[in-house]
Structures are given as structure tokens and as C-alpha cells.
Write an enzyme that holds these catalytic residues in place. Structure first.
Site, PDB file in Angstrom:
ATOM      1  N   GLY A   7       2.589  34.079  -0.383  1.00  0.00           N
ATOM      2  CA  GLY A   7       1.148  34.301  -0.318  1.00  0.00           C
ATOM      3  C   GLY A   7       0.790  35.635  -0.940  1.00  0.00           C
ATOM      4  N   LYS A  13       1.320  36.963   5.856  1.00  0.00           N
ATOM      5  CA  LYS A  13       2.666  36.405   5.690  1.00  0.00           C
ATOM      6  C   LYS A  13       3.590  36.917   6.790  1.00  0.00           C
ATOM      7  CE  LYS A  13       3.450  38.233   1.600  1.00  0.00           C
ATOM      8  NZ  LYS A  13       2.218  38.928   1.193  1.00  0.00           N
ATOM      9  N   ALA A  32      14.872  44.616   6.470  1.00  0.00           N
ATOM     10  CA  ALA A  32      13.795  45.240   5.703  1.00  0.00           C
ATOM     11  C   ALA A  32      14.366  45.764   4.399  1.00  0.00           C
ATOM     12  CB  ALA A  32      13.179  46.372   6.518  1.00  0.00           C
ATOM     13  N   HIS A  48       4.674  47.977  10.272  1.00  0.00           N
ATOM     14  CA  HIS A  48       5.419  46.734  10.533  1.00  0.00           C
ATOM     15  C   HIS A  48       6.260  46.842  11.807  1.00  0.00           C
ATOM     16  CE1 HIS A  48       4.922  43.934   7.051  1.00  0.00           C
ATOM     17  NE2 HIS A  48       4.269  44.983   6.607  1.00  0.00           N
ATOM     18  N   ARG A  52       6.176  44.542  15.310  1.00  0.00           N
ATOM     19  CA  ARG A  52       7.336  43.805  15.851  1.00  0.00           C
ATOM     20  C   ARG A  52       7.759  44.264  17.239  1.00  0.00           C
ATOM     21  NH1 ARG A  52       9.303  44.995  10.905  1.00  0.00           N
ATOM     22  NH2 ARG A  52      10.888  46.409  11.677  1.00  0.00           N
ATOM     23  N   GLU A  61      17.478  48.371   7.886  1.00  0.00           N
ATOM     24  CA  GLU A  61      16.883  48.725   6.595  1.00  0.00           C
ATOM     25  C   GLU A  61      17.992  48.765   5.558  1.00  0.00           C
ATOM     26  OE1 GLU A  61      14.457  52.236   6.894  1.00  0.00           O
ATOM     27  OE2 GLU A  61      13.317  51.406   8.575  1.00  0.00           O
ATOM     28  N   GLU A  80      12.353  40.502   4.895  1.00  0.00           N
ATOM     29  CA  GLU A  80      11.034  40.981   4.449  1.00  0.00           C
ATOM     30  C   GLU A  80      11.285  42.108   3.455  1.00  0.00           C
ATOM     31  OE1 GLU A  80       7.721  40.448   6.434  1.00  0.00           O
ATOM     32  OE2 GLU A  80       6.837  41.416   4.703  1.00  0.00           O
TER      33      GLU A  80
END
Lengths: 167, 130
Positions: A7, A13, A32, A48, A52, A61, A80
Site C-alpha cells: 500500500g 499497512k 525492523a 512504531h 507495538r 533491528e 517491516e
């Protein structure tokens, strides 16, 4: 189950992805891929993380090269996002091969997988050769995942279009 | 006539080849085919790039865009594949604006005349018409 969510910018999203991943019991892994050095990235990452909070995610990460991650103890893995992973491979010392290797690793080893990507396909402008290569590599990668996914979802400002499978 | 549209690199050509059991040799590539032979094969892909070449060569202006639609519809062409390029910021560059507009006008006309219109989303089809 493999879920693919694409999207435009700010189309929810991530929210949708987190809600899908959140429906699984057990420990969840959030991968991430965004570089975490610039001020702007740090802000986004914090936002973000706050989203979460309370959802029982372990956050990792990592920019690329996933083979060393042990996924066996997680009920679901949320990536993501694929756009960053692709950029990290093309522009930050990786390769197209490595990009697919990471995708395959997640598909093969995650018990359940939710992949978020961004849609960059519709403006028709010719950018530099590198950017065209990026768009092509990312979209080929997304199509590759779409073929293997149980569910392919397009987000449009909070609304869902389900192109394949169901929720 | 079947029209297949979708975003850049969404595997539209692969879908067409597989679904209609044709080979890539049956298709002209709008990016580099001879302009006069654009409609000579069973199908064409990269129609948007063909249109771009037409504009660059001064063969298409705002008034005569239906010239290319007629060229397509009067041929025996069966499959037409084109990128959707109408979203995003309106380009500052005049040529880029003209290009987007022209693709939109032409593909809308082709769409009207097509018996089937399919939109491909990362390789997954949605039938918009037919």
C-alpha cells in the site's frame, strides 16, 4: 500462513500487519530493517515501537542477512519492511541474490510470516538507472512473495482490498 | 482484444504469456520495436513506452491521440499490456505531464473497446471488465 501487505505511505499497512501478527499466540518477532542512525529514522522507529507496546513483540533491528536469526521459538515473524530490505541489499553492500536469500529464509523458517512492503509502482517517472533497478528488484521480489503467500492485502488509507486468500 | 494493466514491474507480461499460452516472440515490445510495426504481432507490451516514443518524435499531440487508438483497434492485435502511470505528483516537466495525460487518454479508449480488462497486482489478476 504467509501474509503480504502492500500500500501507499500512511495507508495503515503497519497497523494491519501488527493486528494480524498480534492474533497469534506465543512470542512474536518484529524484524525492523530500516537503518537506525538518522534523526528522522529514530523518530519513526520510536513511533512504531510505541504502536507495538503491549503486543508482546520482540524487536530485532537488522538491515539484512537473516540466516543467523533463530526463528524457531517465534509463533509469527513480522518483517517491516521489504522496501528497506531491498534498498539495503542494492545500495548497502548486498546483492539481488542476497535479497532473495533473506526472503527464502523467512518463508522457509518462520512458522507464520507477515511481510510489509510499500507500493512504488504508479507514477511512471523515469528516475536514475539505480532507482529503476530498485523499483524492478523490489516489485519482482514482492511478486515472488505474492505467488507464495496465502493472503495478499492492499491497504488504501485504512481500508483493505484482499487480492488473494482471506484473513 | 484484451487489455492488461498494472503498476510497473507487477509481472503483467509473465501473466499474459502464461494465461494465454503465447511466447514473448508473439509480442512486440513498445520500448524498442519498429514504430510502424507496433501492431503487427499478436500482442504488444510496454504500450506506455511506445506512446512516449510517439510523443518524442512529434507524432502525437493533444489533438490526434485517437490516431494511435485507431491504429490499435483496426489491427489484429489481441493482447495489449500497459503500465499504469497516472498516480503521484503532477510532474513539473511539461513532457512528462503530456506523457501521463496521453497514456491515460489512450488506455481509457482502448479499455472501452477491449472485451476484457485485467488489472495485475504483483502477479495477481483482478478482472475489471469482461
Amino acid at each position: 500462513m504467509i501474509y503480504l501487505i502492500s500500500g501507499g505511505v500512511k495507508s495503515h499497512k503497519s497497523k494491519r500487519a501488527e493486528s494480524i501478527a498480534g492474533s497469534f499466540n506465543g512470542e512474536k518477532l518484529y524484524i525492523a530493517t530500516m537503518e537506525n542512525k538518522s534523526e528522522e529514522s529514530k523518530k519513526r522507529i520510536e513511533k512504531h515501537k510505541a504502536m507495538r507496546k503491549d503486543k508482546n513483540f520482540k524487536t530485532l533491528e537488522i538491515e539484512k542477512d537473516f540466516e543467523s536469526i533463530d526463528l524457531s521459538c517465534f509463533s509469527v515473524v513480522l518483517l517491516e519492511c521489504l522496501g528497506n530490505l531491498c534498498a539495503n541489499h542494492l545500495f548497502n553492500g548486498g546483492s539481488i541474490n542476497g535479497f532473495y536469500k533473506d526472503i527464502d529464509y523467512l518463508i522457509k523458517n518462520a512458522k507464520n510470516l507477515v511481510i510489509v512492503t510499500n507500493d512504488i509502482s504508479y507514477d511512471g517517472l523515469y528516475y536514475s538507472k539505480e532507482v529503476q533497478e530498485y523499483i524492478k528488484t523490489l516489485n519482482n521480489g514482492v511478486s515472488y512473495i505474492a505467488e507464495r503467500a496465502d493472503s495478499v492485502i492492499e491497504m488504501v488509507y485504512g481500508n483493505m482490498i484482499i487480492h488473494k486468500g482471506n484473513l | 482484444m484484451i487489455l492488461i494493466i498494472g503498476g510497473a514491474y507487477h509481472n503483467k507480461l509473465a501473466y499474459a504469456l502464461k494465461t494465454y499460452n503465447i511466447s514473448v516472440e508473439d509480442m512486440q515490445n513498445g520500448a524498442d520495436c519498429n514504430i510502424d510495426e507496433a501492431c503487427s504481432k499478436k500482442g504488444i507490451y510496454n504500450l506506455h513506452l511506445l506512446i512516449k516514443r510517439y510523443i518524442k518524435q512529434g507524432l502525437l499531440t493533444g489533438d490526434n491521440y485517437n490516431y494511435i487508438t485507431e491504429k490499435i483497434t483496426s489491427s489484429n492485435i489481441e493482447i495489449i499490456i500497459c503500465d499504469e502511470i497516472g498516480s503521484g505528483i503532477i510532474p513539473l516537466d511539461r513532457f512528462e505531464r503530456e506523457y501521463r495525460d496521453m497514456v491515460g487518454r489512450i488506455v481509457s479508449e482502448v479499455s472501452e473497446k477491449a472485451c476484457k480488462v485485467i488489472r495485475i497486482y504483483y502477479g495477481i489478476p483482478t478482472i475489471l471488465k469482461g
